[in-house]
Design an enzyme around this catalytic site. Structure first.
Site, PDB file in Angstrom:
ATOM      1  N   VAL A  17       0.835  -1.203   0.000  1.00  0.00           N
ATOM      2  CA  VAL A  17       0.000   0.000   0.000  1.00  0.00           C
ATOM      3  C   VAL A  17       0.874   1.258   0.000  1.00  0.00           C
ATOM      4  O   VAL A  17       0.587   2.229  -0.699  1.00  0.00           O
ATOM      5  CB  VAL A  17      -0.961   0.000   1.214  1.00  0.00           C
ATOM      6  CG1 VAL A  17      -1.708   1.319   1.314  1.00  0.00           C
ATOM      7  CG2 VAL A  17      -1.937  -1.165   1.114  1.00  0.00           C
ATOM      8  N   CYS A 131     -10.570  -2.260   3.000  1.00  0.00           N
ATOM      9  CA  CYS A 131     -10.679  -2.198   1.540  1.00  0.00           C
ATOM     10  C   CYS A 131     -12.033  -2.673   1.030  1.00  0.00           C
ATOM     11  O   CYS A 131     -12.656  -2.016   0.186  1.00  0.00           O
ATOM     12  CB  CYS A 131      -9.564  -3.001   0.893  1.00  0.00           C
ATOM     13  SG  CYS A 131      -9.278  -4.621   1.638  1.00  0.00           S
ATOM     14  N   GLN A 158     -11.765 -11.773  -2.771  1.00  0.00           N
ATOM     15  CA  GLN A 158     -10.688 -10.851  -2.455  1.00  0.00           C
ATOM     16  C   GLN A 158      -9.306 -11.313  -2.931  1.00  0.00           C
ATOM     17  O   GLN A 158      -8.962 -12.485  -2.843  1.00  0.00           O
ATOM     18  CB  GLN A 158     -10.683 -10.573  -0.942  1.00  0.00           C
ATOM     19  CG  GLN A 158     -11.942  -9.827  -0.519  1.00  0.00           C
ATOM     20  CD  GLN A 158     -11.987  -9.443   0.962  1.00  0.00           C
ATOM     21  OE1 GLN A 158     -12.963  -9.731   1.635  1.00  0.00           O
ATOM     22  NE2 GLN A 158     -10.966  -8.789   1.464  1.00  0.00           N
ATOM     23  N   GLY A 162      -4.179  -7.857  -0.807  1.00  0.00           N
ATOM     24  CA  GLY A 162      -4.737  -7.308   0.420  1.00  0.00           C
ATOM     25  C   GLY A 162      -4.039  -7.851   1.658  1.00  0.00           C
ATOM     26  O   GLY A 162      -4.105  -7.254   2.733  1.00  0.00           O
ATOM     27  N   HIS A 251     -10.448  -6.483  -5.764  1.00  0.00           N
ATOM     28  CA  HIS A 251     -11.473  -7.182  -4.989  1.00  0.00           C
ATOM     29  C   HIS A 251     -12.800  -7.100  -5.741  1.00  0.00           C
ATOM     30  O   HIS A 251     -13.172  -6.028  -6.228  1.00  0.00           O
ATOM     31  CB  HIS A 251     -11.692  -6.507  -3.629  1.00  0.00           C
ATOM     32  CG  HIS A 251     -10.618  -6.774  -2.613  1.00  0.00           C
ATOM     33  ND1 HIS A 251      -9.540  -7.602  -2.842  1.00  0.00           N
ATOM     34  CD2 HIS A 251     -10.482  -6.315  -1.337  1.00  0.00           C
ATOM     35  CE1 HIS A 251      -8.782  -7.635  -1.752  1.00  0.00           C
ATOM     36  NE2 HIS A 251      -9.325  -6.869  -0.832  1.00  0.00           N
TER      37      HIS A 251
END
Lengths: 354, 354
Positions: A17, A131, A158, A162, A251
């Site tokens: 991220v 998210c 997903q 993540g 996602h």
């Protein structure tokens, strides 16, 4: 008047991220006076380019936050729990990407398209939602505003990013092994700290984050509780089933929802969503147009398609909602919050450079 | 009295499901007098081993069905539409794995654990339901019987082998290409005959089979209509969203359902399911025990886990249901139907060998 510029810090700058946050700060030309890239001791010393200039990553300690105006945290819950209060004490406005403070009373949990005005209540911490929550509320808020919202049942699809870069690497290694008829090894997913690990390659794992007493996972409870908080609807019916899949980024969500006012046509839903902020409608079944994980990668918007009426209930609808979990699901939403804070003059005045 | 033995034919013997049918006929020691392996002209002449004996695959034409007692069809809808009526005319009892006759009045659509008694009504054709329907009704029937059933909302996570061996090969090739940073090519999925094809590797495609006028795909409508027919509940509320995923074998389903009688505990649900035919409960969240696609492969049962109560409705429940789409979803259910026909003496008497 010259544009105000801010002393910024990004905590977790070398993560999946963190990389995206830096990329988006560059792209958006966020008004930065100075920039500190922070990380764990392990990653400190790394060299990272920002706008073509080299930055040395520093270890995140309480004192490095002196003089910082805005810090974006994306280094895990324990780092945020330890350092966000230290930063707040030093006058920093913290945008926290972890679940550490999301449900804390007095901490705004913000998706700018939905509840930007909650930012005004901040006391130094603004939480960035999960998210999978973010993309769902962006898609449903325009519908809630127009038609009301009674019930949501969501099943997620997903991506592994993540769970961080280690999970992506694990999936790739497992996939290579299986294509070569070798045994895949698992050490990261579904949850690094759990006892058992299962291969994600060519599989579907119905566990994201740890299980709670009620049989739901923490990821599922995050979606349920955060949605109610963001939408200011404590009695909204929300249920979630969260599933990890062998997808690198993006996602997807299969969402059933019931509105207060029934009867809206699919065409009316599409028009409502097409004019909503942060939403792109991709919905033309006859031309096989619908959102997909792979086509969402690198995009800021939330993509909505497969909109159709429930065949039994006049106020029931189904939709397929996809977004880049690292961008709108994390980095972009955080930078949006920082942009909103700047525009609404909600960063403390003392440290800001004129 | 000696066991009755049957003249059998398997149409589509060289396909993904055909292979499994032969494997299961062997394993179950189905009482076979003679066996014909049939296929398209293209695959005719291939040599296939059954119980260690070589068989030559023959082209499926009307006349090869002369003298056959039971034929299992798994070679696509158009083959069934052309040849099933021909076989029926020749006195063959046909178990059809395609969607050709499933919704036809007078054709029993059978999952033996649910509605075996419908077999008595057959007039030569018994339809085998869609793979994603079968596993759902096996899991929900024991609940329906005990507590009644009002509403089902299902989101599927479907494996590529459901689209045949070419789809499996396509996924593997695309995956190899992406791991080597090459462009993946798509020509099979989501639907071979459609204009557009999308890579399934590391992706989620919300389209299985072609779109209908109402915005649902045919796969979704199959789940909706077949469930009502199998359960004899024309007014049951059913909604489905069907999604293809980069999984080789094993369909998963996230199911929300509402019972007539609310209030059953998770423990009661587990006990109810544990004693039901064809169901294995895998549900121990504290030990990370839940069904997964990869662990279902090669198994005949339907695996149920993640059973939990809805947090808002007293009669609402969520479950995660997984099964091997080629085994219980197709081959095993067909052989089960053949076994039931034999046990219930519902194969025509004239051709059967004493």
């Amino acid at each position: 008047m010259e544009q105000q510029r801010y002393h910024m810090a990004v905590v977790g700058a070398t993560g999946a991220v963190g990389e995206q946050i830096l990329h988006i700060l560059e792209e958006r030309q966020f008004p930065i006076a100075t920039l500190k890239l922070l990380s764990s001791k392990r990653s400190a010393g790394k060299r990272v380019l920002f706008k073509g200039e080299p930055y040395i990553v520093e270890e995140a300690t309480p004192n490095v936050f002196d003089g910082v105006d805005i810090a974006i945290f994306s280094a895990g819950g324990s780092v945020s729990k330890a350092l966000v209060p230290e930063a707040v004490q030093r006058g920093v406005v913290c945008v926290d990407n972890t679940s550490a403070f999301r449900m804390t009373e007095g901490v705004p949990l913000v998706v700018p398209e939905v509840n930007e005005s909650d930012l005004a209540q901040h006391q130094g911490i603004i939480a960035n939602p999960n998210c999978s929550t973010i993309q769902m509320v962006v898609a449903l808020e325009p519908i809630r505003k127009q038609l009301g919202l009674k019930k949501i049942i969501v099943s997620t699809y997903q991506a592994v990013s993540g769970a961080g870069l280690a999970a992506v690497e694990e999936m790739r290694e497992q996939t290579r092994a299986l294509l070569n008829n070798e045994q895949p090894e698992a050490a990261v997913l579904p949850v690094g700290s759990e006892k058992k690990h299962y291969p994600i390659a060519f599989n579907a794992i119905p566990q994201i984050d740890v299980f709670q007493e009620n049989g739901y996972t923490f990821e599922e409870m995050k979606m349920i509780q955060e949605t109610k908080k963001i939408m200011h609807m404590p009695t909204l019916e929300v249920a979630a089933t969260c599933v990890r899949l062998p997808i690198e980024t993006g996602h997807s969500e299969s969402i059933y929802f019931e509105t207060e006012t029934g009867g809206a046509s699919v065409q009316e839903m599409k028009e409502l969503l097409a004019s909503a902020p942060g939403v792109t409608v991709q919905d033309e079944p006859s031309a096989q147009v619908y959102p997909m994980a792979t086509t969402s990668v690198g995009q800021k918007d939330v993509f909505v398609g497969r909109i159709r009426r429930d065949l039994d209930r006049d106020n029931g609808y189904h939709a397929w909602v996809v977004s880049d979990n690292l961008v709108k699901g994390a980095a972009w939403n955080s930078v949006q919050i920082a942009e909103s804070l700047a525009r609404l003059q909600l960063v403390r005045k003392t440290g800001a450079v004129q």
